[in-house]
Design an enzyme around this catalytic site. Structure first.
Site, PDB file in Angstrom:
ATOM      1  N   ASN A   1       0.873  -1.171   0.000  1.00  0.00           N
ATOM      2  CA  ASN A   1       0.000   0.000   0.000  1.00  0.00           C
ATOM      3  C   ASN A   1       0.910   1.221   0.000  1.00  0.00           C
ATOM      4  OD1 ASN A   1      -1.496   2.300   0.899  1.00  0.00           O
ATOM      5  ND2 ASN A   1      -3.114   0.938   1.650  1.00  0.00           N
TER       6      ASN A   1
ATOM      7  N   GLU B   1      -3.871   1.948  -2.975  1.00  0.00           N
ATOM      8  CA  GLU B   1      -3.985   3.383  -2.665  1.00  0.00           C
ATOM      9  C   GLU B   1      -3.042   4.222  -3.521  1.00  0.00           C
ATOM     10  OE1 GLU B   1      -5.507   5.288   1.104  1.00  0.00           O
ATOM     11  OE2 GLU B   1      -4.271   3.677   1.940  1.00  0.00           O
TER      12      GLU B   1
ATOM     13  N   ASP C   1      -3.764  -5.073   0.564  1.00  0.00           N
ATOM     14  CA  ASP C   1      -4.116  -4.507   1.866  1.00  0.00           C
ATOM     15  C   ASP C   1      -5.533  -4.972   2.173  1.00  0.00           C
ATOM     16  OD1 ASP C   1      -4.859  -3.030   4.044  1.00  0.00           O
ATOM     17  OD2 ASP C   1      -4.525  -1.070   3.136  1.00  0.00           O
TER      18      ASP C   1
ATOM     19  N   ASN D   1      -6.981  -4.840   5.155  1.00  0.00           N
ATOM     20  CA  ASN D   1      -7.602  -4.140   6.281  1.00  0.00           C
ATOM     21  C   ASN D   1      -8.240  -5.125   7.261  1.00  0.00           C
ATOM     22  OD1 ASN D   1      -7.228  -1.235   6.304  1.00  0.00           O
ATOM     23  ND2 ASN D   1      -8.276  -1.215   4.316  1.00  0.00           N
TER      24      ASN D   1
ATOM     25  N   ASP E   1      -1.556  -6.508   5.712  1.00  0.00           N
ATOM     26  CA  ASP E   1      -1.224  -6.716   4.304  1.00  0.00           C
ATOM     27  C   ASP E   1      -0.846  -8.181   4.105  1.00  0.00           C
ATOM     28  OD1 ASP E   1      -0.976  -3.700   3.247  1.00  0.00           O
ATOM     29  OD2 ASP E   1      -0.125  -3.834   5.270  1.00  0.00           O
TER      30      ASP E   1
ATOM     31  N   ASP F   1       2.624   4.515   5.317  1.00  0.00           N
ATOM     32  CA  ASP F   1       2.414   3.900   6.629  1.00  0.00           C
ATOM     33  C   ASP F   1       2.391   2.373   6.545  1.00  0.00           C
ATOM     34  OD1 ASP F   1       0.057   4.178   5.204  1.00  0.00           O
ATOM     35  OD2 ASP F   1      -1.025   5.227   6.780  1.00  0.00           O
TER      36      ASP F   1
END
Length: 263
Positions: free
Chosen positions: A7, A34, A151, A153, A222, A251
């Site tokens: 990401n 992203e 990713d 989440n 991830d 991040d």
């Protein structure tokens, strides 16, 4: 072959980090999440100059995914099937022919965050996960090399975060979220990192706030999920944590797996 997911948290803002990492790490296939740009705005020339083919599924200002590869895919599909009204750019599939003519499918996934839980964002997350499970079941029936990288989440287990109590009310760690992730894995998918280590404090994300990085207050969200055919060919997996210490970092950090597709 080295396959990675990262990401990037804005490809234009991190282009220097991305190109340096591509030179240093030398992955064969990279799934980016992203990218935060429309397809036309992706810094394609900088990436192609390093020998990579670029496929994007972009969106203005947020979301967006891309697959970078040293060889060109013969088929590319954009958007997760199952909801024709879903306009969020969160899914990209590229299919490659391996040297021995076998098929490798790589899917780049940016699963919805789901917060705040009390809004429509959490039902959307769970519905998206169910659509992904349906898609994965269909692809697994092909009995091919399949890598679902991205990713997610999702914090799968308590030892995948620095303090479960901090996350117990978060969409990334709610029981319904983890159950949906297990239903996906239970199709026969292998978590590449957890297949190679049970280590704790093994994270892929550190928030920019509250000194999370220097304190190692991270989470593992991830993941690379592998079909049985791909898992049989995996030789190792790792998290390239050092990238988080670079100037202007994302991040998230890259998560990688190595495969021996020869023979």
């Amino acid at each position: 072959m080295k396959i990675a997911t990262w990401n990037i948290n804005g490809v234009k803002a991190r282009i220097d980090n991305l190109t340096q990492w591509l030179k240093d790490s030398d992955p064969d296939i990279v799934c980016l999440q992203e990218i935060k740009t429309v397809d036309e705005g992706f810094p394609r020339l900088e990436i192609e100059a390093l020998g990579y083919h670029v496929e994007t599924h972009g969106q203005k200002g947020f979301n967006g995914v891309a697959i970078l590869s040293k060889s060109s895919p013969f088929e590319v599909n954009r958007g997760l099937p199952g909801d024709p009204l879903d306009e969020q750019a969160r899914f990209l599939e590229a299919t490659f022919t391996l040297p021995d003519t076998r098929i490798l499918r790589v899917c780049c996934i940016y699963l919805p965050n789901g917060n705040p839980v009390e809004t429509e964002k959490y039902p959307y997350k769970l519905a998206w996960m169910e659509r992904l499970r349906t898609f994965a079941a269909e692809r697994l029936a092909y009995e091919e090399m399949l890598v679902l990288a991205g990713d997610y989440n999702v914090i799968p287990e308590p030892h995948d975060c620095f303090d479960p109590k901090v996350w117990e009310s978060d969409a990334l760690f709610l029981p319904q979220t983890r159950e949906a992730f297990r239903r996906l894995e239970n199709l026969g998918l292998t978590d590449a990192v957890r297949a190679t280590t049970d280590a704790t404090q093994f994270y892929s994300f550190w928030d920019y706030q509250a000194g999370a990085w220097p304190k190692n207050n991270g989470i593992r969200i991830d993941h690379l999920l592998l079909s049985p055919e791909a898992a049989d060919r995996m030789t190792s997996a790792a998290i390239e944590k050092h990238v988080r210490a670079w100037e202007k970092p994302s991040d998230h950090v890259p998560v990688i797996a190595y495969f021996d597709f020869a023979g």
